[in-house]
Design a protein around this motif. Structure first.
Motif, PDB file in Angstrom:
ATOM      1  N   TYR A 258      46.931  38.196  22.637  1.00 32.23           N
ATOM      2  CA  TYR A 258      46.415  38.802  23.862  1.00 32.23           C
ATOM      3  C   TYR A 258      45.516  37.824  24.606  1.00 32.23           C
ATOM      4  N   GLY A 259      46.012  36.664  24.892  1.00 39.66           N
ATOM      5  CA  GLY A 259      45.209  35.651  25.588  1.00 39.66           C
ATOM      6  C   GLY A 259      44.995  36.025  27.034  1.00 39.66           C
ATOM      7  N   GLY A 260      44.267  35.147  27.750  1.00 42.86           N
ATOM      8  CA  GLY A 260      43.905  35.434  29.121  1.00 42.86           C
ATOM      9  C   GLY A 260      45.091  35.562  30.061  1.00 42.86           C
ATOM     10  N   TYR A 265      47.199  44.959  28.750  1.00 46.18           N
ATOM     11  CA  TYR A 265      47.473  46.053  27.837  1.00 46.18           C
ATOM     12  C   TYR A 265      46.277  47.017  27.838  1.00 46.18           C
ATOM     13  N   PRO A 266      46.480  48.294  27.446  1.00 41.31           N
ATOM     14  CA  PRO A 266      45.425  49.295  27.543  1.00 41.31           C
ATOM     15  C   PRO A 266      44.139  48.889  26.831  1.00 41.31           C
ATOM     16  N   TRP A 267      43.033  49.098  27.549  1.00 42.13           N
ATOM     17  CA  TRP A 267      41.671  48.872  27.037  1.00 42.13           C
ATOM     18  C   TRP A 267      41.407  47.413  26.663  1.00 42.13           C
ATOM     19  N   LYS A 268      42.177  46.510  27.252  1.00 38.74           N
ATOM     20  CA  LYS A 268      41.975  45.091  26.956  1.00 38.74           C
ATOM     21  C   LYS A 268      40.553  44.641  27.294  1.00 38.74           C
ATOM     22  N   TYR A 269      39.973  45.225  28.365  1.00 43.61           N
ATOM     23  CA  TYR A 269      38.674  44.751  28.856  1.00 43.61           C
ATOM     24  C   TYR A 269      37.519  45.682  28.458  1.00 43.61           C
ATOM     25  N   ARG A 270      37.738  46.490  27.442  1.00 46.44           N
ATOM     26  CA  ARG A 270      36.718  47.476  27.061  1.00 46.44           C
ATOM     27  C   ARG A 270      35.395  46.813  26.694  1.00 46.44           C
ATOM     28  N   GLU A 271      35.456  45.619  26.086  1.00 44.51           N
ATOM     29  CA  GLU A 271      34.238  44.935  25.652  1.00 44.51           C
ATOM     30  C   GLU A 271      33.627  44.088  26.776  1.00 44.51           C
ATOM     31  N   TYR A 272      34.255  44.050  27.936  1.00 46.04           N
ATOM     32  CA  TYR A 272      33.805  43.179  29.012  1.00 46.04           C
ATOM     33  C   TYR A 272      32.765  43.884  29.899  1.00 46.04           C
ATOM     34  N   GLU A 273      32.019  43.075  30.623  1.00 51.97           N
ATOM     35  CA  GLU A 273      31.045  43.613  31.569  1.00 51.97           C
ATOM     36  C   GLU A 273      31.717  43.761  32.932  1.00 51.97           C
ATOM     37  N   PRO A 274      31.779  44.990  33.492  1.00 49.94           N
ATOM     38  CA  PRO A 274      32.444  45.165  34.789  1.00 49.94           C
ATOM     39  C   PRO A 274      31.562  44.683  35.942  1.00 49.94           C
ATOM     40  N   GLN A 275      32.186  43.971  36.873  1.00 46.58           N
ATOM     41  CA  GLN A 275      31.513  43.582  38.109  1.00 46.58           C
ATOM     42  C   GLN A 275      32.477  43.820  39.253  1.00 46.58           C
ATOM     43  N   ASN A 276      31.981  44.408  40.334  1.00 49.78           N
ATOM     44  CA  ASN A 276      32.881  44.776  41.423  1.00 49.78           C
ATOM     45  C   ASN A 276      32.903  43.729  42.528  1.00 49.78           C
ATOM     46  N   ARG A 277      34.004  43.718  43.248  1.00 49.00           N
ATOM     47  CA  ARG A 277      34.150  42.920  44.461  1.00 49.00           C
ATOM     48  C   ARG A 277      34.651  43.864  45.543  1.00 49.00           C
ATOM     49  N   ILE A 278      33.922  43.999  46.621  1.00 47.07           N
ATOM     50  CA  ILE A 278      34.273  44.978  47.647  1.00 47.07           C
ATOM     51  C   ILE A 278      35.375  44.428  48.545  1.00 47.07           C
ATOM     52  N   LEU A 279      36.443  45.200  48.691  1.00 47.19           N
ATOM     53  CA  LEU A 279      37.566  44.808  49.539  1.00 47.19           C
ATOM     54  C   LEU A 279      37.297  45.225  50.983  1.00 47.19           C
ATOM     55  N   GLN A 280      37.636  44.358  51.914  1.00 50.03           N
ATOM     56  CA  GLN A 280      37.593  44.706  53.328  1.00 50.03           C
ATOM     57  C   GLN A 280      39.004  45.079  53.754  1.00 50.03           C
ATOM     58  N   THR A 281      39.162  46.292  54.264  1.00 47.76           N
ATOM     59  CA  THR A 281      40.493  46.825  54.563  1.00 47.76           C
ATOM     60  C   THR A 281      40.520  47.471  55.942  1.00 47.76           C
ATOM     61  N   THR A 282      41.725  47.803  56.386  1.00 43.87           N
ATOM     62  CA  THR A 282      41.877  48.666  57.548  1.00 43.87           C
ATOM     63  C   THR A 282      41.780  50.121  57.071  1.00 43.87           C
TER      64      THR A 282
END
Length: 534
Positions: A258-260, A265-282
């Motif tokens: 399960y490399g980068g 796959y499900p819950w691959k990032y469960r141990e990771y710290e979430p950080q958001n990036r805001i999308l600019q959209t129409t």
């Protein structure tokens, strides 16, 4: 006196060079002062992670290095008079833009340079001039809402550190040796770069391999170790080796399978710290993206520690002339199992508890400590899995440090931090339950907030809640048919999109929109039935 530092040519041996006095380093000249400066980012870790932790502990504890370990926490208080002087200069600059030389003269004249009337003042002014030029490349004409924080922090931290360093004799045939470990906020990156421009020795460590300068188009020489590993705190206490050979083999197998570059796959990032990036959209894109998997959105990625989640944060003002389309889109959003809908404000109540001592107990050297936060007696999220608790705690730290929700005029920095901290402990249960179900690479939970004329007023506490949830990866859609102020009273508009529709109305409610949708559906059914009979 001006310094003329030049970077060390071989970053592989930074640890031996940094222990030498300036006069012992390659290319030293006494007049003008010319010396070899250590400037390096050490990215990654040894293959034996335990050995690397041991080495970090050793160099951190070794008295010979005389480190200035700034990452453990920098001062937050600033003298009121100093704050006022900085604000005056920046206000003048906003009204009549100042050149770099004039701005430097203003700062110097207001006694905001801590080395004035010392032999080191000339070097400080030269570094400040280069720092301004660097800043102007990223923010043309030095005009941006967040610039005041960079100037305020530079003045505050300079006043704290430079006089102390001079008193400790750190400019007698040596310069301060700055050690930084891990992530850094933008204002901290600019502070580190100022110290680099001044001529200090700078060593930045990041086991995950992240270049903290790159997002700001800055650079420092790099020394890459064997591999990148998940981020870990700097070992201030002797590390204990507890991993078995079998455990290490298991981790290597996980990385192989399960490399980068593998599928999400499900819950691959469960141990990771979430950080958001805001999308600019129409406006139309909002309703397409809101139901799209996050890993399919532009900007989704992960490194060894973080998962970066593209999110929506938008305010929809007014109502479309095509009311059927407006009602249909809103109804679909609200019926989605991933949506939490609110139409009564405030969403959360103001927390009245005094957070002073809880904040202190959750801090290390004045900065919130994630491990201590989740151990607090008032921490209300103890039922969550530990990775989720830590991800939430990290988001709270960022919320307080980045301060997207504006401070009140009569509010001190300390009062502001305690207030935001208290409000961050009041996330509604419906949102927490969505957060528990949230697999970062898949569907993002959505908050639909519908503002009604008689439905109460969105408060500063609500703004904090919405911003915190957005930082966790939630999509936030605020529908305001009236066009009246809400979010912009508390959060700079640069933090969210605003979409203006054709009509403003003070009579529409969520119930009336639902009723209109039912009426449209009923009309269509009758039309089809009539055609069938004919």
């Amino acid at each position: 006196m001006k310094f003329h530092p030049h970077n060390s040519q071989d970053v592989h041996y930074w640890d031996s060079t940094i222990l030498k006095r300036l006069s012992e380093r390659t290319g030293y000249v006494d007049e003008p002062l010319t010396y070899e400066r250590v400037a390096v980012q050490v990215l990654g870790s040894y293959r034996d992670h335990d050995e690397y932790r041991d080495e970090l502990y050793t160099i951190g504890q070794e008295p010979m290095y005389k480190w200035q370990m700034l990452f453990t926490g920098m001062p937050k208080e600033i003298a009121p008079q100093t704050r006022t002087e900085v604000q005056k200069i920046l206000q003048i600059h906003r009204e009549t833009p100042l050149s770099a030389n004039r701005m430097m003269a203003f700062f110097h004249g207001a006694n905001l340079f801590p080395l004035k009337n010392t032999p080191y003042d000339e070097q400080y002014r030269e570094a400040f001039k280069q720092w301004l030029a660097m800043l102007e490349e990223r923010y043309p004409k030095l005009q941006a809402p967040n610039l005041h924080r960079f100037f305020m922090d530079l003045v505050k931290w300079s006043a704290h550190y430079f006089p102390k360093w001079i008193a400790e004799g750190l400019f007698d045939d040596q310069v301060p040796r700055i050690l930084w470990h891990g992530e850094a906020r933008e204002t901290e990156v600019y502070w580190l770069y100022f110290l680099y421009l001044y001529g200090c020795d700078i060593v930045v460590l990041h086991p995950s391999g992240d270049d903290i300068f790159k997002p700001y188009t800055l650079s420092l020489p790099q020394h890459h170790l064997d591999e990148h590993v998940p981020y870990f705190d700097f070992p201030l206490e002797k590390p204990q080796r507890i991993r078995t050979v079998a455990q290490k083999a298991s981790e290597e197998l996980q990385e192989t399978i399960y490399g980068g570059h593998s599928l999400h796959y499900p819950w691959k990032y469960r141990e990771y710290e979430p950080q958001n990036r805001i999308l600019q959209t129409t406006y139309d894109e909002l309703f397409l993206l809101v139901q799209e998997y996050t890993h399919m959105r532009q900007g989704f990625e992960a490194d060894a520690q973080h998962v970066y989640i593209p999110t929506l944060f938008a305010k929809i003002v007014g109502i479309s002339r095509n009311k059927e389309e407006y009602a249909t889109r809103l109804q679909r959003l609200m019926e989605d199992e991933w949506t939490y809908t609110v139409n009564a404000f405030p969403i959360v109540q103001k927390q009245r508890a005094n957070m002073q001592f809880h904040y202190r107990d959750a801090s290390t050297n004045g900065r919130l400590d994630v491990e201590k936060m989740i151990q607090l007696s008032v921490w209300p999220y103890k039922k969550l899995a530990i990775p989720l608790q830590k991800g939430l705690a990290h988001a709270i730290v960022r919320l307080i440090e980045e301060a997207p929700v504006e401070r009140l005029l009569n509010e001190t920095q300390q009062q502001y931090e305690h207030y935001v901290f208290g409000q961050a402990l009041a996330i509604p249960m419906q949102a927490i339950q969505l957060f528990q179900r949230f697999d970062y690479a898949y569907r993002s939970p959505t908050i639909v907030a519908f503002y009604e004329e008689a439905g109460g007023v969105l408060t500063r506490e609500d703004a904090i809640l919405l911003k915190l949830l957005n930082m966790l990866g939630f999509d936030i859609l605020l529908f305001n048919p009236t066009g009246q102020r809400d979010l912009e009273a508390y959060i700079e508009p640069t933090y969210y999109d605003t979409h203006w529709l054709e009509e403003m109305t003070f009579t529409e409610t969520l119930a009336s929109i639902k009723a209109y949708r039912k009426q449209v559906d009923g009309s269509k059914i009758r039309t089809i039935f009539k055609r069938f009979l004919n």
